[in-house]
Design a protein around this motif. Structure first.
Motif, PDB file in Angstrom:
ATOM      1  N   GLU A 194       0.795  -1.321   0.505  1.00 28.69           N
ATOM      2  CA  GLU A 194       0.143  -0.389  -0.444  1.00 28.69           C
ATOM      3  C   GLU A 194       1.039   1.368  -0.094  1.00 28.69           C
ATOM      4  O   GLU A 194       0.690   1.745  -0.403  1.00 28.69           O
ATOM      5  N   TYR A 195       1.856   1.147   0.804  1.00 27.93           N
ATOM      6  CA  TYR A 195       2.813   2.790   0.584  1.00 27.93           C
ATOM      7  C   TYR A 195       3.666   2.315  -0.180  1.00 27.93           C
ATOM      8  O   TYR A 195       3.557   3.652  -1.306  1.00 27.93           O
ATOM      9  N   GLN A 251       2.306   1.529  -3.513  1.00 29.15           N
ATOM     10  CA  GLN A 251       1.385   1.620  -4.174  1.00 29.15           C
ATOM     11  C   GLN A 251       1.340   3.536  -4.024  1.00 29.15           C
ATOM     12  O   GLN A 251       1.170   3.883  -4.893  1.00 29.15           O
ATOM     13  N   PHE A 252       1.305   3.966  -2.297  1.00 32.76           N
ATOM     14  CA  PHE A 252       0.955   5.704  -2.530  1.00 32.76           C
ATOM     15  C   PHE A 252       2.624   6.026  -3.682  1.00 32.76           C
ATOM     16  O   PHE A 252       2.146   7.328  -3.876  1.00 32.76           O
ATOM     17  N   ARG A 263       1.994   6.590  -7.737  1.00 36.29           N
ATOM     18  CA  ARG A 263       0.597   7.641  -8.034  1.00 36.29           C
ATOM     19  C   ARG A 263       1.482   9.088  -7.517  1.00 36.29           C
ATOM     20  O   ARG A 263       1.467  10.105  -8.412  1.00 36.29           O
ATOM     21  N   GLU A 264       2.141   9.144  -6.083  1.00 36.37           N
ATOM     22  CA  GLU A 264       2.501  10.541  -5.727  1.00 36.37           C
ATOM     23  C   GLU A 264       4.483  10.762  -5.526  1.00 36.37           C
ATOM     24  O   GLU A 264       4.879  11.705  -5.905  1.00 36.37           O
ATOM     25  N   TRP A 323       0.628   8.646   4.703  1.00 39.46           N
ATOM     26  CA  TRP A 323       1.575   8.320   3.536  1.00 39.46           C
ATOM     27  C   TRP A 323       2.829   9.235   4.053  1.00 39.46           C
ATOM     28  O   TRP A 323       3.786   8.550   3.519  1.00 39.46           O
ATOM     29  N   GLU A 324       2.503  10.575   3.784  1.00 39.83           N
ATOM     30  CA  GLU A 324       3.359  11.614   4.056  1.00 39.83           C
ATOM     31  C   GLU A 324       4.442  12.101   5.802  1.00 39.83           C
ATOM     32  O   GLU A 324       4.777  12.817   5.729  1.00 39.83           O
TER      33      GLU A 324
END
Length: 217
Positions: A27-28, A30-31, A34-35, A199-200
């Motif tokens: 999941e991390y 994937q973030f 994307r970002e 996640w940030e």
């Protein structure tokens, strides 16, 4: 238990301790994809199982189909109560495996990560997870309130037991989850997918750098 039947589909392998840890990392990543940077797509996360199963996983890895495509390998696990011992355990497993040493990163990673001065800390993924919870969730009590209430209740429980809780890190995180509607029945990897974590968060910066180092080929 580790999945020994996976197929190698990416040039950079991240071997991690347990299914929930794998889901959290996926999941991390994937973030980050994307970002931040598409380079993180080079990483394939695989569960090696319990801490005593890493040697077995590594010994079979070199004989797998398409292993020649692998450019880098890294290992990530919990520090538990001895971060130095955790790193030594990883090094021992790697040394015992019949895999070229130059495929491995110079430094592997242990949860919960490093402190502000760059020193490894004892603990687990759950210890990190408590630190990176979002400040609030729609319809839920504020995170700070729930965390404080959970710690207080755990203190009362330990007082009644007259003995420590051996997995207090798990008790605390799941006690927090139990105070919500959104995460009450979820494990840590499922909670990551459901949006529990920021996640940030600053606490993830060293992990982010580690993953970038692994992904860069």
């Amino acid at each position: 238990m580790a999945d020994t039947r996976f197929k190698i589909e990416a040039p950079c392998l991240l071997l991690c301790e347990g299914r929930d840890e794998a889901r959290f990392l996926i999941e991390y990543l994937q973030f980050l994809l994307r970002e931040v940077d598409k380079v993180y797509d080079n990483i394939q996360v695989e569960n090696f199982g319990g801490i005593n199963e890493l040697s077995k996983k590594l010994k079979t890895l070199g004989n797998m189909e398409s292993f020649e495509k692998v450019k880098k390998i890294a290992v990530i696990r919990d520090a538990e109560t001895d971060w130095a011992g955790a790193l030594s355990s990883i090094a021992f497993s790697i040394e015992a495996a019949n895999i070229p040493g130059d495929l491995f990163l110079m430094e592997h990673y242990i949860f919960p990560g490093k402190d502000d001065e760059g020193h490894w800390q004892n603990g687990t993924l759950e210890d990190l997870a408590i630190k990176i919870l979002k400040k609030s969730y729609d319809g839920e009590a504020p995170t700070d309130f729930l965390v404080t209430a959970s710690k207080n209740l755990l203190g009362d429980i330990v007082g009644q037991r007259h003995m420590k809780l051996p997995r207090k890190h798990k008790n605390l995180l799941h006690m927090f989850f139990s105070g919500t509607d959104k995460f009450v029945d979820l494990k840590i990897g499922e909670a990551a997918k459901a949006g529990a974590f920021n996640w940030e968060a600053d606490e993830l910066q060293n992990l982010k750098k580690f993953l970038f180092n692994l992904a860069s080929i």
